[in-house]
Design a protein around this motif. Structure first.
Motif, mmCIF file in Angstrom:
data_model
loop_
_atom_site.group_PDB
_atom_site.id
_atom_site.type_symbol
_atom_site.label_atom_id
_atom_site.label_comp_id
_atom_site.label_asym_id
_atom_site.label_seq_id
_atom_site.Cartn_x
_atom_site.Cartn_y
_atom_site.Cartn_z
ATOM 1 N N VAL A 110 -11.293 -57.966 22.997
ATOM 2 C CA VAL A 110 -9.771 -57.875 22.735
ATOM 3 C C VAL A 110 -9.482 -58.238 21.464
ATOM 4 N N CYS A 111 -9.914 -59.610 20.993
ATOM 5 C CA CYS A 111 -9.499 -60.061 19.885
ATOM 6 C C CYS A 111 -9.963 -59.411 18.488
ATOM 7 N N LEU A 112 -11.327 -58.871 18.938
ATOM 8 C CA LEU A 112 -11.962 -58.133 17.457
ATOM 9 C C LEU A 112 -11.108 -56.794 17.422
ATOM 10 N N LEU A 113 -10.851 -56.172 18.402
ATOM 11 C CA LEU A 113 -9.798 -54.764 18.357
ATOM 12 C C LEU A 113 -8.536 -55.029 17.945
ATOM 13 N N LEU A 114 -7.984 -56.362 18.019
ATOM 14 C CA LEU A 114 -6.593 -56.729 17.565
ATOM 15 C C LEU A 114 -6.657 -56.954 16.095
ATOM 16 N N ALA A 115 -7.935 -57.703 15.705
ATOM 17 C CA ALA A 115 -8.066 -57.914 14.319
ATOM 18 C C ALA A 115 -8.226 -56.849 13.275
ATOM 19 N N TYR A 131 -16.204 -51.484 16.224
ATOM 20 C CA TYR A 131 -17.602 -51.194 17.143
ATOM 21 C C TYR A 131 -17.940 -52.487 17.786
ATOM 22 N N ALA A 132 -17.951 -53.845 17.112
ATOM 23 C CA ALA A 132 -18.395 -55.012 17.704
ATOM 24 C C ALA A 132 -17.153 -55.181 18.941
ATOM 25 N N GLY A 133 -16.121 -54.699 18.719
ATOM 26 C CA GLY A 133 -15.020 -55.189 19.808
ATOM 27 C C GLY A 133 -15.518 -54.143 21.056
ATOM 28 N N PHE A 134 -15.600 -52.799 20.832
ATOM 29 C CA PHE A 134 -16.221 -51.875 21.788
ATOM 30 C C PHE A 134 -17.385 -52.370 22.591
ATOM 31 N N MET A 135 -18.337 -52.913 21.950
ATOM 32 C CA MET A 135 -19.568 -53.118 22.540
ATOM 33 C C MET A 135 -19.440 -54.647 23.220
ATOM 34 N N SER A 136 -18.441 -55.411 23.014
ATOM 35 C CA SER A 136 -18.150 -56.568 23.730
ATOM 36 C C SER A 136 -17.494 -56.346 24.944
ATOM 37 N N LEU A 137 -16.666 -55.381 24.985
ATOM 38 C CA LEU A 137 -16.011 -54.737 26.109
ATOM 39 C C LEU A 137 -17.083 -54.287 26.925
ATOM 40 N N CYS A 138 -17.752 -53.441 26.423
ATOM 41 C CA CYS A 138 -18.789 -52.747 27.035
ATOM 42 C C CYS A 138 -19.925 -53.776 27.798
#
Length: 110
Positions: A44-49, A9-16
């Motif tokens: 990207v880093c959060l989604l990869l992790a 969720y944090a990764g998607f919101m960061s990309l948003c």
């Protein structure tokens, strides 16, 4: 698996937030290009992790399946919250940014 959900969720919101339109709507001001690049990199880093906590707790086979479900659920939650409760979506992302890495660290020690 909960840690994976927080990181997704944090990764998607960061990309948003890395998109100019959404950043202006949610934060109220235009972001400098360096901040947008940083948000993209963070997302990207959060989604990869995010798959590692699920795979560490459930193994590769089941962990990967659970991570895919969590990935879709977190994206769906963000897409659902953005038009109706954008401030809640942003606040939830703030909580996820803090709780996700803390949960991952605690899971690795326990």
């Amino acid at each position: 698996m909960f840690t994976s959900a927080l990181l997704c969720y944090a990764g998607f919101m960061s990309l948003c937030l890395a998109m100019d339109k959404h950043h202006t709507e949610l934060v109220g001001r235009k972001a400098p290009p360096a901040l947008l690049r940083g948000l993209r990199l963070l997302g990207v880093c959060l989604l990869l992790a995010s798959p590692w906590p699920a795979m560490a707790s459930q193994g590769w086979a089941l962990g990967l399946v659970q991570w895919c479900a969590v990935l879709m659920a977190s994206a769906g939650l963000m897409v659902w919250l953005m038009p109706y409760r954008p401030r809640l979506a942003l606040g939830l992302a703030g909580v996820c940014v803090i709780a996700g890495p803390v949960g991952a660290l605690l899971a690795s020690f326990g």
